[in-house]
Scaffold this motif. Structure first.
Motif, short mmCIF file in Angstrom:
data_model
loop_
_atom_site.label_atom_id
_atom_site.label_comp_id
_atom_site.label_asym_id
_atom_site.label_seq_id
_atom_site.Cartn_x
_atom_site.Cartn_y
_atom_site.Cartn_z
N GLU A 1 11.73 64.96 33.08
CA GLU A 1 12.25 63.64 33.42
C GLU A 1 11.18 62.84 34.14
OE1 GLU A 1 15.41 63.73 36.34
OE2 GLU A 1 14.80 65.75 36.95
N VAL A 2 11.39 61.51 34.10
CA VAL A 2 10.54 60.60 34.86
C VAL A 2 11.26 60.28 36.16
CG1 VAL A 2 9.44 58.34 34.88
CG2 VAL A 2 9.59 59.63 32.74
N LEU A 3 10.57 60.51 37.28
CA LEU A 3 11.11 60.20 38.60
C LEU A 3 10.27 59.10 39.23
CD1 LEU A 3 11.57 63.84 40.00
CD2 LEU A 3 13.29 62.42 38.86
N ALA A 4 10.89 58.35 40.11
CA ALA A 4 10.15 57.37 40.91
C ALA A 4 10.10 57.88 42.34
CB ALA A 4 10.82 56.01 40.85
N ALA B 1 10.65 71.66 35.47
CA ALA B 1 11.38 72.55 36.38
C ALA B 1 10.51 73.04 37.52
CB ALA B 1 11.94 73.74 35.60
N ASP B 2 9.21 73.17 37.31
CA ASP B 2 8.37 73.75 38.36
C ASP B 2 7.07 72.99 38.61
OD1 ASP B 2 7.07 74.27 36.04
OD2 ASP B 2 7.11 76.45 36.20
N SER B 3 6.88 71.83 37.99
CA SER B 3 5.63 71.09 38.18
C SER B 3 5.90 69.59 38.16
CB SER B 3 4.61 71.42 37.08
OG SER B 3 4.27 72.80 37.11
N GLU C 1 18.76 67.11 29.48
CA GLU C 1 20.22 67.15 29.48
C GLU C 1 20.79 68.21 30.42
OE1 GLU C 1 18.38 66.58 26.95
OE2 GLU C 1 19.29 65.18 25.52
N PHE C 2 19.99 69.23 30.71
CA PHE C 2 20.50 70.33 31.53
C PHE C 2 20.12 70.20 33.01
CE2 PHE C 2 19.74 72.72 27.35
CZ PHE C 2 20.97 72.31 26.86
N VAL C 3 19.51 69.07 33.38
CA VAL C 3 19.13 68.84 34.78
C VAL C 3 20.31 69.01 35.74
CG1 VAL C 3 18.32 67.10 36.43
CG2 VAL C 3 17.10 67.45 34.27
N PRO C 4 21.52 68.48 35.44
CA PRO C 4 22.63 68.61 36.38
C PRO C 4 23.05 70.04 36.67
CG PRO C 4 23.09 66.91 34.74
CD PRO C 4 21.88 67.65 34.28
N TYR C 5 22.64 70.97 35.81
CA TYR C 5 23.11 72.35 35.95
C TYR C 5 22.03 73.30 36.45
CZ TYR C 5 25.90 69.91 32.48
OH TYR C 5 26.62 68.96 31.81
N ARG C 6 20.84 72.79 36.71
CA ARG C 6 19.72 73.68 37.02
C ARG C 6 19.96 74.50 38.28
NH1 ARG C 6 14.59 69.71 35.86
NH2 ARG C 6 14.69 69.76 33.57
#
Length: 609
Positions: A147-150, A81-83, A575-580
């Motif tokens: 999560e893993v981002l590219a 969420a912050d790093s 799972e809660f990424v869409p609601y952050r």
């Protein structure tokens, strides 16, 4: 946003896949109409016990995504969420003209491409390119989820840098949420007779061939006083009732067996009369005192000689072996013929004579709770183990219960129930060292403490040790069977854990199902459960999020937020990424724990986890 770099372990199975690349064109400085797709989409990666996750994905790069003179970087990162945490292998795609320029620079300028190991060259700009990526990502200890981002970036045209960021996969480690069940033991209290016993030995000296007791001879006074000290408190105790006292005179090996047997019985009778006179017992009470005699034989003499490494031990042993079926007198005749007989008689036939005694009595049982509580503070020595356990059940606070268990273990140091419950209370209060101190007094091989010790070892992350304790007893102990499933899950043996826990269909079983990607099965379990604890609500929120039911996910998460640990975890749960970025999610994760706990009617405690 902080960016940190961590070492990476390459996934060998994907090393060859990095060569299977095609390329597309376009310049990064222009607005892109298409985006890079990641397949499979929405993957949730399981984190193993070493905090590693295997990433295997395919990037579909659309035509003209970057310019023909550019180089495309695909750089995986772990985001919370912050790093953001980096340092993982990247893939580099070179456009055709860029690749030719790089080759000329290498020949003419002796230039070195620092990322050549990961650089792949595209051939056609008009085709969609699929780039396969595989690596094992080592996660920082502080990352519980995310999560893993590219991160997509370009270089080469002089005006390009960042292009896009695309999600690759979610990170999920649900195993820390699983907790073993407390091995709390509270047997029904049924008043029962409290039979007790004791025994001792009095070594008395007598004038040769006499049986009357001379208190001035040897240590007779002290020996008899020791017998008296054992019996007098029982006779005087209003809560005790003496059942029997049996005094046995032990006949020595030296002399005639019939004579010694009679003499020893008479000496035992003398000790009996002295006790009766000293205790001032009635005739009826005196009938409880009985006497007998027992031949001692020559084996004690042989044992004493062996202990002293006496050189004549073999001679005595030979006589006893040859005459093993004969009585003491027959054996004595041959022993007396040994050259060392005088020395044997002097050294190994004691001048005192042994009187053994055993006594049996019963304590009065306490039939009501009021009686138990009234007598506990003044006569704990009169309590049975069951009565102590009943008192602990009547105590209100954990500390009061612990005090009772400490007293119980003082009088009954082998009580598994007291040790198990005391350790459980210590663990509930996060007093791990105190729990270990209680349980360390017992061997790991005791089945009755397998669950308590396993709970301790789970708390101290000694999971292999916990599994080793539970495995042998799981077939006979339902709680051990259940806890074995939890420990296996905590050790990331998820398939084995699910085989054990699925039939219980509770929150732990649902969490293991979620860890295995069996969302529908987890949903079925949780729907049928009446469990409304914070952990159960958190599991329901995870299921709803995976089923794309945002309203239900936030509703359950709001209830789960009564537990501060779960509320904090929700910040990085994939799972809660869409609601952050929603207002509802922000209110949930930032809510005051005290207010939310009060609103939900339950305490936010470690027990929720």
């Amino acid at each position: 946003m902080s960016i940190k770099r961590y070492p990476i372990i390459l996934c060998a199975a994907w090393a060859a896949c990095l060569a299977a690349v095609a390329v597309a064109g376009g310049c990064a400085s222009r607005k892109q109409a298409a985006r890079v797709d990641v397949l499979p989409a929405g993957t949730i990666l399981a984190v193993d016990s070493a905090r590693r996750a295997d990433v295997c994905a395919s990037f579909r790069v659309p035509p003209r995504y970057v310019g023909k003179r550019s180089r495309l970087f695909i750089t995986p990162v772990v985001a919370t969420a912050d790093s953001t945490y980096g340092g993982y292998p990247e893939v580099v795609l070179d456009a055709p003209i860029y690749a030719k320029k790089k080759e000329r620079a290498a020949v003419l300028l002796d230039a070195t491409d620092t990322v050549s190991a990961f650089a792949l060259t595209r051939r056609e700009r008009r085709d969609t390119v699929t780039v396969r990526y595989g690596a094992t990502m080592q996660l920082p200890d502080s990352v519980a989820g995310g999560e893993v981002l590219a991160v997509l970036s370009a270089d080469g045209c002089g005006a390009c840098s960042g292009i896009d960021t695309v999600p690759v996969a979610g990170l999920s480690d649900l195993t820390p949420l699983l907790a073993v069940k407390d091995p709390w033991l509270e047997p029904d209290y049924v008043p029962a007779p409290k039979l007790r016993q004791g025994s001792g030995t009095a070594r008395l000296q007598f004038v040769i061939n006499r049986y009357d007791i001379n208190l001035r001879l040897g240590n007779n006074r002290a020996e008899l006083d020791t017998m008296l000290a054992a019996l007098r408190p029982i006779v005087a105790d209003t809560l005790a009732s003496l059942d029997s006292v049996h005094i046995v005179g032990v006949a020595s090996a030296d002399g005639s067996l019939p004579f010694n047997t009679r003499l020893s019985r008479d000496r035992a009778n003398s000790a009996r009369r002295w006790l009766l006179d000293s205790l001032h017992l009635s005739r009826n009470e005196a009938r409880k005192f009985t006497v007998d005699s027992r031949p001692e034989g020559w084996l004690p003499v042989l044992a004493a000689m062996r202990l002293a490494n006496d050189p004549d031990t073999a001679g005595v042993a030979d006589v006893l072996n040859r005459l093993a079926g004969e009585n003491d007198d027959v054996q004595e005749r041959l022993i007396r013929r040994l050259p060392a007989w005088k020395r044997i008689r002097s050294l190994y036939l004691p001048s005192d004579r042994k009187v053994d005694y055993a006594y049996f009595y019963r304590m009065r049982s306490f039939n009501t709770d009021a009686e138990l509580l009234a007598l506990y503070d003044v006569r704990p020595d009169a309590f049975s183990e069951g009565e102590f356990l009943r008192v602990s059940a009547l105590r209100a606070t954990p500390q009061e219960k612990l005090d009772v268990y400490a007293t119980l273990l003082h009088y009954y140091p082998a009580s598994c129930t007291a040790a198990s419950n005391a350790a459980t209370l210590h663990l509930r209060g996060d007093s791990v060292a105190e729990a270990r101190q209680v349980l360390d007094a017992f061997a790991d091989t005791l089945p009755c403490l397998a669950n308590a010790k396993a709970a301790l070892y789970v708390r101290t992350d000694e999971l292999a040790r916990a599994e080793g304790l539970l495995q042998p007893v799981a077939h006979a102990d339902s709680l051990a069977h259940y806890n074995l499933g939890v420990v296996k899950a905590r050790r990331y043996k998820l398939d084995e854990a699910y085989d054990i826990l699925a039939s219980y269909a509770d929150v732990n079983a649902a969490l293991v199902a979620l860890a295995l990607g069996r969302t529908a099965e987890a949903d079925t379990m949780l729907t049928a459960l009446a469990d409304t604890t914070a952990l159960a609500e958190y599991a329901r929120a995870l299921v709803a999020a995976r089923l794309h039911d945002g309203e239900a996910a936030l509703e359950h998460l709001a209830r789960a937020a009564a537990c501060p640990a779960l509320r904090e975890r929700a910040r990085t749960e994939y799972e809660f990424v869409p609601y952050r970025r929603t207002e509802a999610f922000e209110e949930i994760v930032n809510a005051d724990s005290g207010e939310r706990a009060a609103d939900s009617g339950e305490e936010a405690s470690r027990d929720d986890l």
